[in-house]
Design an enzyme around this catalytic site. Structure first.
Site, PDB file in Angstrom:
ATOM      1  N   ALA A  65       8.533  25.965  10.228  1.00 50.53           N
ATOM      2  CA  ALA A  65       9.475  26.512  11.197  1.00 50.53           C
ATOM      3  C   ALA A  65       9.714  27.984  10.842  1.00 50.53           C
ATOM      4  CB  ALA A  65      10.777  25.734  11.145  1.00 50.53           C
ATOM      5  N   GLY A 109       7.362  22.371   8.863  1.00 50.90           N
ATOM      6  CA  GLY A 109       7.272  21.916  10.254  1.00 50.90           C
ATOM      7  C   GLY A 109       5.839  21.905  10.774  1.00 50.90           C
ATOM      8  N   GLU A 112       4.486  18.690   9.650  1.00 49.59           N
ATOM      9  CA  GLU A 112       5.131  17.646  10.458  1.00 49.59           C
ATOM     10  C   GLU A 112       4.540  17.600  11.871  1.00 49.59           C
ATOM     11  OE1 GLU A 112       8.985  19.464   9.210  1.00 49.59           O
ATOM     12  OE2 GLU A 112       9.603  17.379   9.024  1.00 49.59           O
ATOM     13  N   GLU A 132      10.215  22.722   2.057  1.00 50.29           N
ATOM     14  CA  GLU A 132      11.575  22.993   2.531  1.00 50.29           C
ATOM     15  C   GLU A 132      12.600  23.069   1.406  1.00 50.29           C
ATOM     16  OE1 GLU A 132       9.486  20.821   3.959  1.00 50.29           O
ATOM     17  OE2 GLU A 132       9.635  20.939   6.161  1.00 50.29           O
TER      18      GLU A 132
HETATM   19  C1  HXC Z   1       8.640  33.000   9.375  1.00 53.39           C
HETATM   20  C2  HXC Z   1       6.736  33.403   8.169  1.00 53.39           C
HETATM   21  C3  HXC Z   1       6.671  32.058   7.750  1.00 53.39           C
HETATM   22  C4  HXC Z   1       7.690  31.174   8.233  1.00 53.39           C
HETATM   23  C5  HXC Z   1       5.006  33.112   6.876  1.00 53.39           C
HETATM   24  N1  HXC Z   1       5.688  34.013   7.596  1.00 53.39           N
HETATM   25  N2  HXC Z   1       5.606  31.906   6.944  1.00 53.39           N
HETATM   26  N3  HXC Z   1       7.707  33.867   8.966  1.00 53.39           N
HETATM   27  N4  HXC Z   1       8.644  31.698   9.022  1.00 53.39           N
HETATM   28  N5  HXC Z   1       7.709  29.858   7.928  1.00 53.39           N
HETATM   29  C6  HXC Z   1       5.376  35.439   7.785  1.00 53.39           C
HETATM   30  C7  HXC Z   1       5.716  36.243   6.532  1.00 53.39           C
HETATM   31  O1  HXC Z   1       7.088  36.585   6.507  1.00 53.39           O
HETATM   32  C8  HXC Z   1       4.820  37.456   6.720  1.00 53.39           C
HETATM   33  O2  HXC Z   1       5.409  38.314   7.662  1.00 53.39           O
HETATM   34  C9  HXC Z   1       3.569  36.869   7.373  1.00 53.39           C
HETATM   35  O3  HXC Z   1       3.975  35.622   7.945  1.00 53.39           O
HETATM   36  C10 HXC Z   1       2.466  36.587   6.358  1.00 53.39           C
HETATM   37  O4  HXC Z   1       3.017  35.791   5.328  1.00 53.39           O
HETATM   38  P1  HXC Z   1       2.908  36.175   3.780  1.00 53.39           P
HETATM   39  O5  HXC Z   1       3.980  35.455   3.064  1.00 53.39           O
HETATM   40  O6  HXC Z   1       2.841  37.656   3.586  1.00 53.39           O
HETATM   41  O7  HXC Z   1       1.458  35.564   3.431  1.00 53.39           O
HETATM   42  P2  HXC Z   1       0.962  34.969   2.053  1.00 53.39           P
HETATM   43  O8  HXC Z   1       1.381  35.829   0.892  1.00 53.39           O
HETATM   44  O9  HXC Z   1      -0.490  34.704   2.251  1.00 53.39           O
HETATM   45  O10 HXC Z   1       1.751  33.580   1.865  1.00 53.39           O
HETATM   46  C11 HXC Z   1       1.524  32.544   2.783  1.00 53.39           C
HETATM   47  C12 HXC Z   1       2.591  31.436   2.615  1.00 53.39           C
HETATM   48  C13 HXC Z   1       4.000  32.044   2.681  1.00 53.39           C
HETATM   49  C14 HXC Z   1       2.397  30.738   1.248  1.00 53.39           C
HETATM   50  C15 HXC Z   1       2.353  30.424   3.704  1.00 53.39           C
HETATM   51  O11 HXC Z   1       4.083  32.854   3.858  1.00 53.39           O
HETATM   52  C16 HXC Z   1       5.109  31.032   2.740  1.00 53.39           C
HETATM   53  O12 HXC Z   1       5.492  30.445   1.712  1.00 53.39           O
HETATM   54  N6  HXC Z   1       5.673  30.799   3.936  1.00 53.39           N
HETATM   55  C17 HXC Z   1       6.810  29.922   4.122  1.00 53.39           C
HETATM   56  C18 HXC Z   1       6.388  28.471   4.085  1.00 53.39           C
HETATM   57  C19 HXC Z   1       7.592  27.520   4.239  1.00 53.39           C
HETATM   58  O13 HXC Z   1       8.517  27.565   3.425  1.00 53.39           O
HETATM   59  N7  HXC Z   1       7.577  26.696   5.268  1.00 53.39           N
HETATM   60  C20 HXC Z   1       8.644  25.729   5.529  1.00 53.39           C
HETATM   61  C21 HXC Z   1       9.637  26.317   6.487  1.00 53.39           C
HETATM   62  S1  HXC Z   1      11.038  25.247   6.765  1.00 53.39           S
HETATM   63  P3  HXC Z   1       5.603  39.878   7.381  1.00 53.39           P
HETATM   64  O14 HXC Z   1       6.336  40.359   8.601  1.00 53.39           O
HETATM   65  O15 HXC Z   1       6.357  39.995   6.115  1.00 53.39           O
HETATM   66  O16 HXC Z   1       4.191  40.395   7.284  1.00 53.39           O
HETATM   67  C22 HXC Z   1      10.491  24.142   7.912  1.00 53.39           C
HETATM   68  C23 HXC Z   1      11.506  23.108   8.396  1.00 53.39           C
HETATM   69  C24 HXC Z   1      11.033  22.344   9.612  1.00 53.39           C
HETATM   70  O17 HXC Z   1       9.400  24.162   8.336  1.00 53.39           O
HETATM   71  C25 HXC Z   1      12.154  21.560  10.259  1.00 53.39           C
HETATM   72  C26 HXC Z   1      12.523  22.051  11.626  1.00 53.39           C
HETATM   73  C27 HXC Z   1      13.595  21.259  12.328  1.00 53.39           C
END
Ligand code: HXC
Length: 258
Positions: A65, A109, A112, A132
């Site tokens: 998400a 997400g 999921e 998460e």
């Molecule tokens: C918003 C995101 C994002 C996310 C990546 N980006 N994941 N933006 N939400 N979930 C954006 C980064 O901010 C960055 O933007 C660009 O995408 C590239 O990501 P990087 O981090 O620079 O890439 P990298 O170093 O290769 O790392 C990749 C990654 C990391 C390991 C996937 O981005 C990461 O850990 N992302 C978050 C993963 C996460 O925690 N997901 C769970 C979310 S909670 P900029 O603008 O800085 O270039 C969830 C709950 C669901 O999903 C329930 C809903 C009801």
């Protein structure tokens, strides 16, 4: 319909839906989820579509998400707004088979969402995770429920508690994905699988989807009864007659979805 966060193409009875927010690794924001629910509903209603393939980019199916968007929300926002529930319910209402073709990050997400599809074909570069916990939340659209039913308690706890990523090989070993293919061949394999499904009777494919999904939602006894009745019901279709007749006559069946 033109979408801002998706690219949709229909080719030979297969709708290919590609998540397209490359700058955010296809993070699921409100706009993308609304468009995705719409695209799936449209494909479900389109007589030309017999199977759907959902994919992302080479780098990410979806990295979860949208954290930026979520970080602005309060308890009341997510509770009263029931974050992503209406969209996922619309997605799940699709009666046609949906294949997830996953390359790269498939997290939170995103994982999921892949789990809401009927099966997952993974590139050897795929990485699955439920990180998460690192954000101070738990999964919110099925991760603790669907993943646990599929890979079992121990691995699901490991994924959710440590937030670690699982590679494609471990995902296949755990039953999370149906097959792993070289990244370059992902779309070719996913589209070929979809074409194979598109050649079957759409009625039977729909029945298969209902039966298998039922196995997650009811007792074994009820599930077996549901399956048995569905099997009996298929004898009311012309496609059953055609399928069996074609076998007896040693020819390919011509299904007409009747
Ligand atoms: C918003 C995101 C994002 C996310 C990546 N980006 N994941 N933006 N939400 N979930 C954006 C980064 O901010 C960055 O933007 C660009 O995408 C590239 O990501 P990087 O981090 O620079 O890439 P990298 O170093 O290769 O790392 C990749 C990654 C990391 C390991 C996937 O981005 C990461 O850990 N992302 C978050 C993963 C996460 O925690 N997901 C769970 C979310 S909670 P900029 O603008 O800085 O270039 C969830 C709950 C669901 O999903 C329930 C809903 C009801």
């Amino acid at each position: 319909m033109a979408y801002k966060t998706l690219i949709v193409e229909i080719e030979d009875h297969v709708a290919l839906i590609r998540l397209n927010r490359p700058d955010a690794l296809n993070a699921l924001n409100a706009e993308l989820m609304a468009e995705l629910a719409d695209a799936v509903a449209q494909a479900n209603a389109n007589d030309k579509v017999r199977c759907i393939v959902l994919t992302g980019s080479e780098k990410a199916f979806a990295a979860g998400a949208d954290i930026r968007e979520m970080s602005q929300k309060s308890f009341v926002d997510v509770f009263a707004g029931d974050l992503f529930t209406p969209e996922t319910e619309r997605f799940l209402a699709c009666r046609k088979p949906i294949i997830a073709a996953v390359s790269g990050y498939c997290l939170g997400g995103g994982c999921e969402l892949a789990l809401m599809c009927d099966f997952i074909i993974a590139a050897d570069t795929a990485k699955f995770g439920q990180p998460e916990i690192n954000l101070g939340v738990v999964a919110g659209i099925g991760g603790t429920q669907r993943l646990t039913r599929i890979i079992g308690k121990s691995k699901a706890m490991d994924m959710h508690l440590t937030g670690r990523f699982m590679d494609a090989e471990e995902a296949e070993r755990s039953g999370l994905v149906s097959r792993v293919v070289p990244a370059k061949k992902l779309m070719e394999e996913a589209m070929a699988a979809a074409q194979k499904i598109a050649e079957k009777s759409a009625l039977t494919a729909m029945a298969v989807k209902e039966c298998v999904n039922r196995s997650y939602e009811t007792t074994l006894r009820e599930g077996l009864l549901f399956e048995r009745r569905m099997f009996h019901m298929m004898f009311a279709t012309e496609d059953q007659t055609e399928g069996m007749q074609a076998f007896v006559e040693k020819r390919e069946p011509q299904f007409r979805d009747k």
